[in-house]
Design a protein around this motif. Structure first.
Motif, PDB file in Angstrom:
ATOM      1  N   ASP A 168      27.367  40.703  41.401  1.00 25.46           N
ATOM      2  CA  ASP A 168      28.789  40.355  41.451  1.00 25.46           C
ATOM      3  C   ASP A 168      29.496  41.213  40.400  1.00 25.46           C
ATOM      4  OD1 ASP A 168      28.240  38.310  43.302  1.00 25.46           O
ATOM      5  OD2 ASP A 168      27.901  36.866  41.686  1.00 25.46           O
ATOM      6  N   LEU A 170      32.901  41.264  39.844  1.00 21.23           N
ATOM      7  CA  LEU A 170      34.022  40.539  39.254  1.00 21.23           C
ATOM      8  C   LEU A 170      33.622  39.091  39.009  1.00 21.23           C
ATOM      9  CD1 LEU A 170      37.022  41.877  41.404  1.00 21.23           C
ATOM     10  CD2 LEU A 170      36.130  42.764  39.238  1.00 21.23           C
ATOM     11  N   VAL A 172      33.187  35.229  39.320  1.00 16.07           N
ATOM     12  CA  VAL A 172      33.284  34.257  40.413  1.00 16.07           C
ATOM     13  C   VAL A 172      34.177  33.128  39.898  1.00 16.07           C
ATOM     14  CG1 VAL A 172      31.998  32.772  41.974  1.00 16.07           C
ATOM     15  CG2 VAL A 172      31.004  34.938  41.228  1.00 16.07           C
ATOM     16  N   ASN A 179      36.504  39.939  45.534  1.00 10.10           N
ATOM     17  CA  ASN A 179      35.409  40.371  44.686  1.00 10.10           C
ATOM     18  C   ASN A 179      34.830  41.650  45.253  1.00 10.10           C
ATOM     19  OD1 ASN A 179      33.363  40.478  42.703  1.00 10.10           O
ATOM     20  ND2 ASN A 179      33.080  38.256  42.767  1.00 10.10           N
ATOM     21  N   HIS A 181      30.915  43.458  45.397  1.00  8.36           N
ATOM     22  CA  HIS A 181      29.497  43.230  45.194  1.00  8.36           C
ATOM     23  C   HIS A 181      28.732  44.500  45.545  1.00  8.36           C
ATOM     24  CE1 HIS A 181      30.328  38.832  45.374  1.00  8.36           C
ATOM     25  NE2 HIS A 181      31.150  39.172  46.344  1.00  8.36           N
TER      26      HIS A 181
END
Length: 259
Positions: A168, A170, A172, A179, A181
Protein backbone atom coordinates in the motif's frame (compact mmCIF):
# COMPACT_ATOMS: atom_id res chain seq x y z
CA UNK A 1 11.71 6.50 -36.63
CA UNK A 2 13.01 3.76 -38.98
CA UNK A 3 10.93 1.73 -41.40
CA UNK A 4 9.26 -1.23 -39.67
CA UNK A 5 10.48 -4.79 -40.04
CA UNK A 6 7.68 -6.88 -41.53
CA UNK A 7 4.00 -6.03 -41.20
CA UNK A 8 2.78 -3.29 -38.91
CA UNK A 9 1.44 -4.75 -35.66
CA UNK A 10 0.03 -3.61 -32.35
CA UNK A 11 -1.22 -5.71 -29.39
CA UNK A 12 -3.37 -2.89 -27.99
CA UNK A 13 -7.04 -3.65 -27.43
CA UNK A 14 -9.91 -1.39 -26.42
CA UNK A 15 -13.46 -2.36 -25.51
CA UNK A 16 -15.37 0.84 -24.64
CA UNK A 17 -16.93 0.79 -21.21
CA UNK A 18 -15.02 -2.36 -20.20
CA UNK A 19 -11.24 -2.29 -20.58
CA UNK A 20 -8.22 -1.16 -22.56
CA UNK A 21 -4.71 -2.54 -22.99
CA UNK A 22 -2.39 0.16 -24.35
CA UNK A 23 0.94 -1.31 -25.43
CA UNK A 24 4.13 0.50 -26.33
CA UNK A 25 3.88 -0.07 -30.09
CA UNK A 26 1.26 2.57 -30.80
CA UNK A 27 2.05 5.31 -28.33
CA UNK A 28 2.82 8.84 -29.40
CA UNK A 29 4.36 11.61 -27.32
CA UNK A 30 2.03 14.37 -26.17
CA UNK A 31 2.85 18.01 -25.58
CA UNK A 32 1.82 18.80 -22.00
CA UNK A 33 1.66 22.51 -21.09
CA UNK A 34 3.90 23.22 -18.13
CA UNK A 35 6.22 20.23 -18.73
CA UNK A 36 9.49 20.55 -20.65
CA UNK A 37 12.26 18.15 -21.68
CA UNK A 38 10.05 15.07 -21.29
CA UNK A 39 8.71 12.45 -23.70
CA UNK A 40 5.33 11.58 -22.17
CA UNK A 41 2.36 9.64 -23.52
CA UNK A 42 -1.17 10.04 -22.17
CA UNK A 43 -2.44 6.47 -21.72
CA UNK A 44 -5.72 7.19 -19.92
CA UNK A 45 -8.21 10.05 -19.73
CA UNK A 46 -11.98 10.59 -19.66
CA UNK A 47 -11.89 10.17 -23.46
CA UNK A 48 -11.00 6.52 -22.80
CA UNK A 49 -13.72 6.17 -20.17
CA UNK A 50 -11.45 6.61 -17.15
CA UNK A 51 -12.16 8.94 -14.25
CA UNK A 52 -8.52 10.00 -14.15
CA UNK A 53 -5.63 11.07 -16.37
CA UNK A 54 -2.44 9.02 -16.46
CA UNK A 55 0.71 9.43 -18.49
CA UNK A 56 4.01 7.57 -18.68
CA UNK A 57 7.35 8.35 -20.26
CA UNK A 58 10.87 9.68 -19.90
CA UNK A 59 12.21 12.72 -18.08
CA UNK A 60 15.47 13.78 -19.74
CA UNK A 61 18.39 15.23 -17.81
CA UNK A 62 16.90 18.66 -18.55
CA UNK A 63 13.28 17.68 -17.91
CA UNK A 64 11.18 19.77 -15.56
CA UNK A 65 7.80 21.34 -14.85
CA UNK A 66 7.34 25.07 -15.31
CA UNK A 67 4.18 25.03 -13.21
CA UNK A 68 2.84 22.44 -10.74
CA UNK A 69 1.10 19.53 -12.45
CA UNK A 70 -2.46 18.91 -11.26
CA UNK A 71 -2.70 22.10 -9.23
CA UNK A 72 -6.41 22.81 -8.98
CA UNK A 73 -8.63 23.13 -5.93
CA UNK A 74 -10.31 19.74 -6.39
CA UNK A 75 -7.51 17.80 -8.11
CA UNK A 76 -5.00 15.41 -6.49
CA UNK A 77 -1.84 14.16 -8.19
CA UNK A 78 0.67 11.32 -7.91
CA UNK A 79 4.15 10.78 -9.35
CA UNK A 80 6.08 7.48 -9.36
CA UNK A 81 9.64 6.98 -10.63
CA UNK A 82 9.50 3.60 -12.33
CA UNK A 83 13.10 3.15 -13.43
CA UNK A 84 16.32 4.84 -14.52
CA UNK A 85 19.67 5.76 -13.04
CA UNK A 86 18.80 9.40 -12.42
CA UNK A 87 16.70 11.20 -9.85
CA UNK A 88 14.16 13.98 -9.60
CA UNK A 89 13.74 16.86 -7.21
CA UNK A 90 10.01 16.94 -6.54
CA UNK A 91 8.12 19.67 -4.71
CA UNK A 92 4.62 19.66 -3.20
CA UNK A 93 3.32 22.59 -1.20
CA UNK A 94 6.75 24.17 -0.88
CA UNK A 95 8.44 21.03 0.47
CA UNK A 96 10.96 19.17 -1.67
CA UNK A 97 12.20 15.58 -1.83
CA UNK A 98 14.65 13.77 -4.10
CA UNK A 99 13.22 10.64 -5.70
CA UNK A 100 15.04 7.88 -7.55
CA UNK A 101 13.72 4.61 -9.01
CA UNK A 102 10.97 3.28 -6.75
CA UNK A 103 10.22 6.67 -5.22
CA UNK A 104 6.80 8.30 -5.24
CA UNK A 105 4.91 11.33 -3.98
CA UNK A 106 1.22 12.14 -3.52
CA UNK A 107 0.02 15.75 -3.81
CA UNK A 108 -3.23 16.56 -1.95
CA UNK A 109 -5.96 18.53 -3.71
CA UNK A 110 -4.96 22.06 -4.60
CA UNK A 111 -1.20 21.48 -4.23
CA UNK A 112 0.03 19.99 -7.50
CA UNK A 113 3.45 18.40 -7.99
CA UNK A 114 6.53 20.04 -9.48
CA UNK A 115 9.63 18.14 -10.57
CA UNK A 116 13.03 18.72 -12.15
CA UNK A 117 15.76 16.30 -13.14
CA UNK A 118 18.87 16.53 -11.02
CA UNK A 119 20.79 16.18 -14.28
CA UNK A 120 22.53 12.85 -13.65
CA UNK A 121 20.52 10.53 -15.98
CA UNK A 122 17.02 10.11 -17.47
CA UNK A 123 14.23 8.40 -15.54
CA UNK A 124 10.93 6.77 -16.47
CA UNK A 125 7.92 8.14 -14.61
CA UNK A 126 4.21 7.64 -14.11
CA UNK A 127 2.21 10.85 -13.62
CA UNK A 128 -1.43 10.80 -12.52
CA UNK A 129 -4.26 13.13 -11.54
CA UNK A 130 -7.94 12.83 -10.65
CA UNK A 131 -10.69 14.90 -9.08
CA UNK A 132 -10.84 14.59 -5.30
CA UNK A 133 -14.11 13.54 -3.66
CA UNK A 134 -14.31 15.05 -0.16
CA UNK A 135 -15.38 12.88 2.75
CA UNK A 136 -19.02 13.59 3.69
CA UNK A 137 -18.05 14.08 7.35
CA UNK A 138 -16.34 17.50 7.70
CA UNK A 139 -14.65 16.25 10.87
CA UNK A 140 -12.50 13.84 8.81
CA UNK A 141 -9.04 15.23 8.14
CA UNK A 142 -8.19 16.28 4.59
CA UNK A 143 -5.46 14.16 2.92
CA UNK A 144 -1.83 15.14 3.35
CA UNK A 145 1.36 14.88 1.30
CA UNK A 146 2.81 11.37 1.26
CA UNK A 147 6.22 10.37 -0.07
CA UNK A 148 8.30 7.21 0.08
CA UNK A 149 9.94 4.46 -1.94
CA UNK A 150 8.78 0.93 -2.64
CA UNK A 151 12.41 -0.12 -2.16
CA UNK A 152 12.12 0.79 1.53
CA UNK A 153 8.77 -0.94 2.08
CA UNK A 154 8.02 -4.47 3.18
CA UNK A 155 5.62 -6.47 1.05
CA UNK A 156 2.63 -8.30 2.48
CA UNK A 157 1.18 -11.58 1.30
CA UNK A 158 -1.87 -11.01 -0.87
CA UNK A 159 -4.84 -12.88 0.62
CA UNK A 160 -2.39 -15.18 2.47
CA UNK A 161 -0.93 -16.55 -0.79
CA UNK A 162 2.82 -17.15 -0.60
CA UNK A 163 3.56 -16.27 -4.23
CA UNK A 164 1.60 -13.00 -4.56
CA UNK A 165 2.71 -9.79 -2.81
CA UNK A 166 1.17 -6.36 -2.26
CA UNK A 167 2.25 -2.93 -1.00
CA UNK A 168 0.00 0.00 0.00
CA UNK A 169 1.67 3.22 -1.11
CA UNK A 170 -0.78 5.59 0.58
CA UNK A 171 -2.31 5.41 4.05
CA UNK A 172 -5.39 3.20 4.38
CA UNK A 173 -7.33 6.10 5.85
CA UNK A 174 -10.74 7.55 4.99
CA UNK A 175 -9.14 10.94 4.45
CA UNK A 176 -7.97 9.52 1.11
CA UNK A 177 -10.43 8.74 -1.68
CA UNK A 178 -7.88 6.70 -3.65
CA UNK A 179 -4.78 4.59 -3.23
CA UNK A 180 -1.90 3.22 -5.23
CA UNK A 181 -0.64 -0.31 -4.72
CA UNK A 182 1.98 -2.57 -6.20
CA UNK A 183 1.03 -6.17 -6.89
CA UNK A 184 3.59 -8.84 -7.74
CA UNK A 185 3.16 -12.44 -8.90
CA UNK A 186 5.84 -15.09 -8.89
CA UNK A 187 5.53 -17.40 -11.91
CA UNK A 188 2.34 -19.38 -11.35
CA UNK A 189 0.91 -16.89 -8.86
CA UNK A 190 -2.62 -15.62 -9.49
CA UNK A 191 -5.59 -13.76 -8.06
CA UNK A 192 -7.52 -16.00 -5.65
CA UNK A 193 -10.75 -15.43 -7.62
CA UNK A 194 -12.11 -13.56 -10.64
CA UNK A 195 -12.94 -10.08 -9.37
CA UNK A 196 -15.98 -7.94 -10.23
CA UNK A 197 -16.14 -4.72 -8.19
CA UNK A 198 -17.16 -1.08 -8.28
CA UNK A 199 -13.58 0.25 -8.25
CA UNK A 200 -11.86 1.06 -11.52
CA UNK A 201 -8.14 0.48 -12.03
CA UNK A 202 -5.34 2.00 -14.02
CA UNK A 203 -2.32 -0.32 -13.92
CA UNK A 204 1.13 -0.16 -15.41
CA UNK A 205 3.26 -3.28 -15.69
CA UNK A 206 6.93 -2.48 -15.11
CA UNK A 207 8.31 -6.00 -14.78
CA UNK A 208 7.60 -9.45 -16.16
CA UNK A 209 4.75 -11.05 -18.09
CA UNK A 210 1.28 -12.31 -17.35
CA UNK A 211 -2.06 -13.49 -18.64
CA UNK A 212 -4.87 -11.09 -17.76
CA UNK A 213 -8.58 -11.87 -17.84
CA UNK A 214 -10.49 -8.79 -18.96
CA UNK A 215 -14.23 -9.27 -19.36
CA UNK A 216 -14.42 -12.61 -21.24
CA UNK A 217 -10.93 -12.65 -22.77
CA UNK A 218 -7.51 -13.80 -21.55
CA UNK A 219 -4.83 -11.47 -22.94
CA UNK A 220 -1.02 -11.76 -22.79
CA UNK A 221 0.50 -8.68 -21.14
CA UNK A 222 4.07 -7.66 -20.41
CA UNK A 223 6.34 -4.97 -19.02
CA UNK A 224 5.45 -1.62 -20.56
CA UNK A 225 1.73 -2.33 -20.95
CA UNK A 226 -0.92 -0.08 -19.44
CA UNK A 227 -4.31 -1.59 -18.54
CA UNK A 228 -7.52 0.30 -17.76
CA UNK A 229 -10.31 -1.72 -16.13
CA UNK A 230 -13.79 -0.22 -15.83
CA UNK A 231 -15.99 -0.80 -12.77
CA UNK A 232 -17.51 -4.30 -12.63
CA UNK A 233 -15.42 -5.63 -15.52
CA UNK A 234 -14.31 -9.19 -14.72
CA UNK A 235 -10.58 -9.36 -14.02
CA UNK A 236 -7.90 -11.77 -12.85
CA UNK A 237 -4.22 -12.39 -13.53
CA UNK A 238 -1.66 -15.18 -13.71
CA UNK A 239 2.05 -14.43 -13.51
CA UNK A 240 3.92 -16.30 -16.23
CA UNK A 241 7.40 -16.28 -17.74
CA UNK A 242 10.78 -16.62 -16.06
CA UNK A 243 10.64 -13.71 -13.62
CA UNK A 244 8.23 -12.11 -11.23
CA UNK A 245 5.52 -9.94 -12.73
CA UNK A 246 4.93 -6.62 -10.99
CA UNK A 247 2.68 -3.64 -11.63
CA UNK A 248 1.49 -0.47 -9.95
CA UNK A 249 -2.21 0.33 -9.95
CA UNK A 250 -4.66 2.98 -8.80
CA UNK A 251 -7.91 2.31 -6.98
CA UNK A 252 -10.76 4.55 -5.86
CA UNK A 253 -11.85 3.82 -2.29
CA UNK A 254 -13.42 5.04 0.96
CA UNK A 255 -16.40 6.76 -0.67
CA UNK A 256 -20.07 5.92 -1.21
CA UNK A 257 -21.52 5.99 -4.73
CA UNK A 258 -23.71 8.93 -5.82
CA UNK A 259 -27.31 8.29 -6.80
Amino acid sequence: MPYPEGFLKNRSEYVPGKYAVITTEGRVFNVIPGIEGCALSIVASPKLGANFVQMVGTVSTEGKTTMPYGKAEDVEAFLFVMSGQGSLKVTVGGKSETLSAGGYIYAPPGKGVSFASTGDAPVEILLYKQRFIPHPDPAVQVPWTVTGSIRDMDESLYDSMENVFVRDLLPVDQAFDMNFHTLAFLPGGCHPFVETHVQEHGMYIYQGEGLYLLDEKWLPVQSGDFIWIAPFCKQACYGIGRERMEYIYSKDCHRDEPI
